[in-house]
Design a protein around this motif. Sequence first.
Motif, PDB file in Angstrom:
ATOM      1  N   ASN A 177      27.211  34.050  39.508  1.00 30.97           N
ATOM      2  CA  ASN A 177      28.490  34.693  39.197  1.00 30.97           C
ATOM      3  C   ASN A 177      28.283  36.016  38.465  1.00 30.97           C
ATOM      4  O   ASN A 177      28.974  37.011  38.747  1.00 30.97           O
ATOM      5  CB  ASN A 177      29.348  33.756  38.346  1.00 30.97           C
ATOM      6  N   SER A 178      27.341  36.047  37.532  1.00 31.55           N
ATOM      7  CA  SER A 178      27.069  37.287  36.807  1.00 31.55           C
ATOM      8  C   SER A 178      26.548  38.369  37.742  1.00 31.55           C
ATOM      9  O   SER A 178      26.892  39.549  37.601  1.00 31.55           O
ATOM     10  CB  SER A 178      26.061  37.035  35.684  1.00 31.55           C
ATOM     11  N   ALA A 179      25.698  37.966  38.693  1.00 32.21           N
ATOM     12  CA  ALA A 179      25.175  38.944  39.649  1.00 32.21           C
ATOM     13  C   ALA A 179      26.295  39.528  40.504  1.00 32.21           C
ATOM     14  O   ALA A 179      26.358  40.743  40.737  1.00 32.21           O
ATOM     15  CB  ALA A 179      24.110  38.297  40.529  1.00 32.21           C
ATOM     16  N   ILE A 180      27.186  38.661  40.982  1.00 34.35           N
ATOM     17  CA  ILE A 180      28.312  39.147  41.797  1.00 34.35           C
ATOM     18  C   ILE A 180      29.201  40.082  40.989  1.00 34.35           C
ATOM     19  O   ILE A 180      29.587  41.170  41.455  1.00 34.35           O
ATOM     20  CB  ILE A 180      29.121  37.950  42.327  1.00 34.35           C
ATOM     21  N   ILE A 181      29.522  39.692  39.757  1.00 30.32           N
ATOM     22  CA  ILE A 181      30.394  40.508  38.916  1.00 30.32           C
ATOM     23  C   ILE A 181      29.728  41.827  38.556  1.00 30.32           C
ATOM     24  O   ILE A 181      30.355  42.904  38.630  1.00 30.32           O
ATOM     25  CB  ILE A 181      30.783  39.726  37.645  1.00 30.32           C
ATOM     26  N   SER A 182      28.458  41.801  38.188  1.00 34.74           N
ATOM     27  CA  SER A 182      27.765  43.017  37.760  1.00 34.74           C
ATOM     28  C   SER A 182      27.569  43.996  38.907  1.00 34.74           C
ATOM     29  O   SER A 182      27.830  45.199  38.754  1.00 34.74           O
ATOM     30  CB  SER A 182      26.412  42.654  37.137  1.00 34.74           C
ATOM     31  N   THR A 224      30.927  45.414  39.928  1.00 31.19           N
ATOM     32  CA  THR A 224      31.381  46.368  38.921  1.00 31.19           C
ATOM     33  C   THR A 224      30.644  47.686  39.050  1.00 31.19           C
ATOM     34  O   THR A 224      31.262  48.763  39.031  1.00 31.19           O
ATOM     35  CB  THR A 224      31.171  45.788  37.513  1.00 31.19           C
ATOM     36  N   ALA A 225      29.323  47.626  39.188  1.00 35.76           N
ATOM     37  CA  ALA A 225      28.535  48.858  39.292  1.00 35.76           C
ATOM     38  C   ALA A 225      28.915  49.650  40.537  1.00 35.76           C
ATOM     39  O   ALA A 225      29.083  50.881  40.481  1.00 35.76           O
ATOM     40  CB  ALA A 225      27.051  48.515  39.305  1.00 35.76           C
ATOM     41  N   ALA A 226      29.050  48.971  41.665  1.00 40.29           N
ATOM     42  CA  ALA A 226      29.401  49.667  42.904  1.00 40.29           C
ATOM     43  C   ALA A 226      30.791  50.297  42.813  1.00 40.29           C
ATOM     44  O   ALA A 226      30.996  51.464  43.193  1.00 40.29           O
ATOM     45  CB  ALA A 226      29.331  48.701  44.088  1.00 40.29           C
ATOM     46  N   GLY A 235      25.940  53.488  37.264  1.00 38.26           N
ATOM     47  CA  GLY A 235      25.961  52.138  37.815  1.00 38.26           C
ATOM     48  C   GLY A 235      25.202  51.152  36.949  1.00 38.26           C
ATOM     49  O   GLY A 235      25.654  50.017  36.727  1.00 38.26           O
ATOM     50  N   LEU A 236      24.036  51.558  36.424  1.00 37.96           N
ATOM     51  CA  LEU A 236      23.256  50.658  35.576  1.00 37.96           C
ATOM     52  C   LEU A 236      23.988  50.343  34.276  1.00 37.96           C
ATOM     53  O   LEU A 236      24.040  49.178  33.849  1.00 37.96           O
ATOM     54  CB  LEU A 236      21.898  51.296  35.268  1.00 37.96           C
ATOM     55  N   ALA A 265      28.888  44.845  32.095  1.00 42.86           N
ATOM     56  CA  ALA A 265      29.609  43.717  32.688  1.00 42.86           C
ATOM     57  C   ALA A 265      28.802  42.430  32.569  1.00 42.86           C
ATOM     58  O   ALA A 265      29.366  41.345  32.364  1.00 42.86           O
ATOM     59  CB  ALA A 265      29.924  44.017  34.153  1.00 42.86           C
ATOM     60  N   TYR A 266      27.483  42.523  32.681  1.00 43.21           N
ATOM     61  CA  TYR A 266      26.632  41.332  32.583  1.00 43.21           C
ATOM     62  C   TYR A 266      26.674  40.730  31.177  1.00 43.21           C
ATOM     63  O   TYR A 266      26.669  39.503  31.010  1.00 43.21           O
ATOM     64  CB  TYR A 266      25.196  41.717  32.946  1.00 43.21           C
TER      65      TYR A 266
END
Length: 297
Positions: free
Chosen positions: A93-98, A101-103, A220-221, A227-228
Amino acid sequence: MTAVLDRADHRRSAAPAARRRPRSRGTARHPLAYLLLAVLALYALGPMLVFVLASLKTPSEISDSPLGLPGEFRWSNFATAWLDANMGTGLMNSAIISVSTAAGVCVIAGCAAYALTRLDLPKPGAVILYLLVASSLPIQLFLVPLLSLWTEIGLYDNRFGLIVIYWALYSPFATLLIRSFLLAVPKEYEAAARLDGAGEIQVFTRIVFPLIWPGVLTAGLVSGLQAYNEFLLAVTFIQDSENLPASISLYSFQQGFSPNWALVSAAGLIMVLPVLVLFIALQRRFVEGYTSSGMAG
């Protein structure tokens, strides 16, 4: 258009060389410099070392000797923490959200920065002032109305609703950051490319973007890492256990009736490792993007 691309390539290759400066050997080899670096390294890595050692101990060893070495390295703590804290689902979930968000922030901020620097907007200074104010306001001011609005429109308790809030929260600073890179790109490159028959998409993708991509990557980073690690909005707007990010999964695991601090430390280390690996892999680009922008006016 070939000539424009050649000039752009020359600018990119010359920029790193222009930034290089000869180092002073006397300063680099001064004993006080090494002492200061050693103290800073101990200050930064000391808590992480204690954290790693705690994840390899038993609870009794942590109570008896918090700073000591474990009697036996218990690598099984990581497997147990992975299952008990549901870290697999949390990291996904964190990977999807992060990543989302970055994109999204890169697209939103990139378009906004391009408009600020290339379009004849009325009172662009007022827009920049608005972005500065928006990036400095605490999110707590909007928490209650956001919660009410998100509940009414069906964005409460799902990942997309949280991602939209992150887009709005992190885009102002990213816009200012990317704008500072765009201000350093001469408009003559784009004008020459248009004279050669390039369209707006070609101008941006082949002329502008190769010159500003360190700023876009940095934006993006920064937004992805924020967000992470973000906690307040995630714990407020996400309730379903299947949608919880890693930070909330770790918090829920820590708030158990009798927390096992060895397993909590192992779960925390599992959460930290992906960010640590990503930062080490992209450290050079990350620092380059921050130092070369200058946040020009």
